[in-house]
Write a protein that holds these residues in place. Structure first.
Motif, short mmCIF file in Angstrom:
data_model
loop_
_atom_site.label_atom_id
_atom_site.label_comp_id
_atom_site.label_asym_id
_atom_site.label_seq_id
_atom_site.Cartn_x
_atom_site.Cartn_y
_atom_site.Cartn_z
N ARG A 151 5.80 -2.34 2.23
CA ARG A 151 5.56 -0.87 2.11
C ARG A 151 3.80 -0.89 2.41
O ARG A 151 2.74 -1.52 1.58
CB ARG A 151 5.54 -0.35 0.56
CG ARG A 151 5.22 1.06 0.43
CD ARG A 151 6.28 1.92 1.02
NE ARG A 151 5.95 3.25 0.69
CZ ARG A 151 5.41 4.17 1.88
NH1 ARG A 151 5.10 3.82 3.06
NH2 ARG A 151 5.19 5.53 1.55
N THR A 162 1.48 2.27 3.96
CA THR A 162 1.59 3.66 4.45
C THR A 162 1.14 3.88 5.88
O THR A 162 1.58 4.76 6.54
CB THR A 162 0.82 4.77 3.41
OG1 THR A 162 -0.46 4.27 3.32
CG2 THR A 162 1.47 4.55 1.95
N CYS A 211 0.98 -1.18 -0.10
CA CYS A 211 0.13 0.09 -0.14
C CYS A 211 0.97 1.14 0.00
O CYS A 211 1.47 1.58 0.82
CB CYS A 211 -0.90 0.10 1.20
SG CYS A 211 -2.01 1.63 1.50
N GLY A 212 0.93 1.91 -1.19
CA GLY A 212 2.14 2.87 -1.41
C GLY A 212 3.02 2.33 -2.31
O GLY A 212 3.32 1.20 -2.58
N ASN A 213 3.97 3.42 -2.86
CA ASN A 213 4.92 3.17 -3.76
C ASN A 213 5.91 2.62 -2.86
O ASN A 213 6.77 3.10 -2.17
CB ASN A 213 5.19 4.34 -4.73
CG ASN A 213 5.91 3.89 -5.82
OD1 ASN A 213 7.06 3.21 -5.69
ND2 ASN A 213 5.56 4.40 -6.91
N VAL A 214 6.74 1.47 -3.45
CA VAL A 214 7.78 0.88 -2.71
C VAL A 214 9.20 1.87 -3.06
O VAL A 214 10.18 1.60 -2.55
CB VAL A 214 8.16 -0.48 -3.53
CG1 VAL A 214 7.20 -1.55 -2.75
CG2 VAL A 214 8.35 -0.57 -4.84
N HIS A 215 8.95 2.78 -3.88
CA HIS A 215 10.15 3.69 -4.43
C HIS A 215 9.86 5.02 -3.53
O HIS A 215 10.69 5.99 -3.83
CB HIS A 215 10.18 3.90 -5.81
CG HIS A 215 10.55 2.90 -6.49
ND1 HIS A 215 11.60 1.94 -6.62
CD2 HIS A 215 9.65 2.08 -7.34
CE1 HIS A 215 11.43 0.82 -7.28
NE2 HIS A 215 10.60 1.11 -8.06
N ASP A 216 9.04 5.12 -2.63
CA ASP A 216 8.73 6.24 -1.81
C ASP A 216 9.68 6.58 -1.06
O ASP A 216 10.48 5.91 -0.30
CB ASP A 216 7.46 6.20 -1.13
CG ASP A 216 6.02 6.07 -1.85
OD1 ASP A 216 6.20 6.76 -2.98
OD2 ASP A 216 4.88 5.57 -1.14
N LYS A 232 13.12 -1.49 4.42
CA LYS A 232 13.03 -1.78 3.06
C LYS A 232 13.93 -2.87 2.83
O LYS A 232 13.54 -4.09 1.89
CB LYS A 232 13.18 -0.64 2.19
CG LYS A 232 13.02 -1.14 0.55
CD LYS A 232 13.20 0.34 -0.21
CE LYS A 232 12.80 0.00 -1.66
NZ LYS A 232 12.89 1.28 -2.57
#
Length: 288
Positions: free
Chosen positions: A105, A107, A46-51, A60
């Motif tokens: 990921r 959020t 939930c959310g971008n793994v590149h955030d 990570k």
């Protein structure tokens, strides 16, 4: 939590080992048995793994063998998507402020996948870390609290559950509410079971007036508290106010000192509960 002498010796040994680990960043963590049973589909994200989020970057690449500074990293059944890291908070030497952070990921409390029947039981994972917390001055079991803040008022957009101590004033107010039969044992009555609880102000002193928290006494820590919160509180409110959602809620779980089970508190600033609610549970936490 159990209080027999054997368990206390194990808890002390674990605390001693983890205090050393916090200073040394260990290469070997606690032994964790893999999850039994059939394979479960990968969870998240939930959310971008590149955030670019600090707490996400902290976990990570963490693994049980390479912890990247965590006290421990657990992959149940070897599944990183359902794993979590235990990291230090503000006072690592005292281990009174810990964070349990998913290694997927995720959020925060607003993530829809947390409502799935097969979602990880992150609060149970956090509960299992409470034995790390130091005992009280008289050697009594720590008065632990597990808490998550709302999307409205949190510092980091990576799900993290605080594992710390409960504010003594909050403990007194919660205990009194239970004694006065103000805390429901019926999950379906959670929405209307509102109690007043004081904590501390941001500057430190005790709050003069209590804030409102919906309170529920459950016997089961191994359940999906996000789904229960959504079913019993958020979804009914959302029918009246479509702008309301899980992201408005904050959640805290602690031991029931007046009987069996656990006390679950939920609050928000948007639904109009009385006394007025909050969107952050930091005021109820005693991080040392």
């Amino acid at each position: 939590m159990t209080t027999n002498k054997t368990t206390n010796r194990i808890g002390f040994a674990r605390r001693f080992a983890l205090i050393a680990a916090a200073a040394a960043v260990p290469a070997i963590g606690l032994a964790i048995a893999p999850t039994a049973g059939a394979q479960v589909a990968e969870f998240g994200p939930c959310g971008n793994v590149h955030d670019n989020v600090d707490l996400w970057k902290d976990v990570k690449y963490a693994t049980p063998k390479h912890k990247d500074g965590a006290i421990d990293v657990v992959f149940p059944g070897g599944d990183k998507s359902r794993g979590y890291a235990v990291r230090q908070g503000h006072h690592p030497a005292q281990l009174t402020d810990l964070l349990v952070i998913p290694t997927a990921r995720e959020t925060g409390i607003e993530c829809d996948n947390l409502l799935d029947a097969t979602a990880p039981r992150y609060f149970k994972d956090a509960f299992e870390q409470a034995s790390i917390l130091p005992p009280g001055n008289q050697g009594q079991a720590p008065d632990w609290a597990l808490g998550i803040n709302s999307a409205d008022n949190r510092g980091q957009d990576q799900l993290h559950i605080h594992v710390t101590l409960l504010d003594p004033t909050a403990r007194a107010d919660i205990d009194q509410a239970v004694k006065n039969h103000k805390v429901t044992k019926d999950e379906k009555a959670w929405k209307t079971s509102v109690i007043g609880v004081r904590g501390h102000t941001q500057a430190g002193p005790i709050e003069k007036s209590p804030h409102g928290y919906r309170a529920w006494n459950t016997d089961n820590i191994d359940q999906n508290f996000f789904a229960a919160l959504n079913t019993q509180i958020v979804a009914p409110i959302k029918k009246q106010d479509p702008s309301f959602g899980m992201g408005n809620e904050t959640l805290l779980i602690t031991k029931n000192h007046q009987g069996p089970g656990f006390i679950v508190l939920a609050s928000d600033e948007k639904s109009g509960i009385t006394p007025s609610g909050v969107n952050n549970i930091e005021r109820l936490l005693d991080k040392g």
